[in-house]
Design a protein around this motif. Structure first.
Motif, PDB file in Angstrom:
ATOM      1  N   VAL A 117     -25.259  -7.345   1.482  1.00  0.00           N
ATOM      2  CA  VAL A 117     -25.176  -6.473   2.660  1.00  0.00           C
ATOM      3  C   VAL A 117     -23.978  -5.527   2.620  1.00  0.00           C
ATOM      4  N   TRP A 118     -23.054  -5.743   1.672  1.00  0.00           N
ATOM      5  CA  TRP A 118     -21.874  -4.892   1.606  1.00  0.00           C
ATOM      6  C   TRP A 118     -21.773  -4.049   0.341  1.00  0.00           C
ATOM      7  N   ALA A 119     -22.089  -4.597  -0.805  1.00  0.00           N
ATOM      8  CA  ALA A 119     -21.766  -3.930  -2.063  1.00  0.00           C
ATOM      9  C   ALA A 119     -22.724  -2.804  -2.485  1.00  0.00           C
TER      10      ALA A 119
ATOM     11  N   ASP B   5     -25.272   2.495   2.982  1.00  0.00           N
ATOM     12  CA  ASP B   5     -25.869   3.657   3.644  1.00  0.00           C
ATOM     13  C   ASP B   5     -26.759   3.216   4.803  1.00  0.00           C
ATOM     14  N   PHE B   6     -27.502   2.156   4.591  1.00  0.00           N
ATOM     15  CA  PHE B   6     -28.429   1.651   5.621  1.00  0.00           C
ATOM     16  C   PHE B   6     -27.672   1.251   6.889  1.00  0.00           C
ATOM     17  N   PHE B   7     -26.574   0.528   6.734  1.00  0.00           N
ATOM     18  CA  PHE B   7     -25.815   0.100   7.912  1.00  0.00           C
ATOM     19  C   PHE B   7     -24.966   1.229   8.491  1.00  0.00           C
ATOM     20  N   ALA B   8     -24.593   2.210   7.679  1.00  0.00           N
ATOM     21  CA  ALA B   8     -23.803   3.335   8.179  1.00  0.00           C
ATOM     22  C   ALA B   8     -24.661   4.297   9.011  1.00  0.00           C
ATOM     23  N   ARG B   9     -25.950   4.372   8.728  1.00  0.00           N
ATOM     24  CA  ARG B   9     -26.843   5.293   9.451  1.00  0.00           C
ATOM     25  C   ARG B   9     -27.063   4.864  10.886  1.00  0.00           C
ATOM     26  N   ARG B  10     -26.934   3.603  11.172  1.00  0.00           N
ATOM     27  CA  ARG B  10     -27.319   3.102  12.495  1.00  0.00           C
ATOM     28  C   ARG B  10     -26.212   3.269  13.490  1.00  0.00           C
TER      29      ARG B  10
END
Length: 150
Positions: free
Chosen positions: A137-139, A145-150
């Motif tokens: 989930v981090w590297a 990108d997936f978690f930054a978009r939300r």
């Protein structure tokens, strides 16, 4: 956006992390069931570790270990089930909760390791899966990108 669309849009590393979380959750269920089924072996371990305990105290200690283990692993099962679903939303808090919970679970594994040899074969395997979840989930760039978009 509905949950189905979010799930299919999650990148492969996040989907892999969700699968591992589901497997880790199942392992918590198995541990609780095995502890209950092998309470006699647990009593023997407690009696060997504490020869000064009487029969009643050994039985009481084993009962406490089984009940507390069932509650603890039951809560971790529920948390893993939640986390296997929620990261599909891509919200940053889900990644943070996943990270904290899995790292704490690895730390708790050391406690389990020191308290009983009953699960020595399982603890390292589950710990590797939990650490893999954190890495997934981090590297990878798609996860970030997936978690930054939300």
């Amino acid at each position: 956006m509905d949950t189905t669309a979010r799930t299919t849009s999650a990148p492969k590393p996040v989907r892999a992390a969700r699968t591992l979380l589901a497997l880790v959750g199942i392992s918590h269920l198995v541990v609780a069931v095995v502890m209950g089924a092998r309470e006699d072996a647990l009593r023997d371990e407690i009696a060997a570790q504490h020869p000064d305990f009487g029969t009643a105290e050994v039985a009481r200690s084993a009962d406490i270990a089984v009940v507390s283990g069932a509650v603890f692993h039951g809560l971790l099962l529920l948390l893993c089930a939640l986390l296997a679903v929620k990261p599909a939303s891509g919200r940053p808090w889900t990644r943070r909760l996943t990270t904290v919970s899995q790292l704490l679970s690895v730390a708790f594994g050391f406690f389990s390791w020191s308290s009983s040899p009953m699960f020595h074969a399982v603890i390292p395997v589950v710990a590797v899966a939990q650490l893999a979840v954190v890495v997934l989930v981090w590297a990878p760039r798609p996860s970030r990108d997936f978690f930054a978009r939300r």
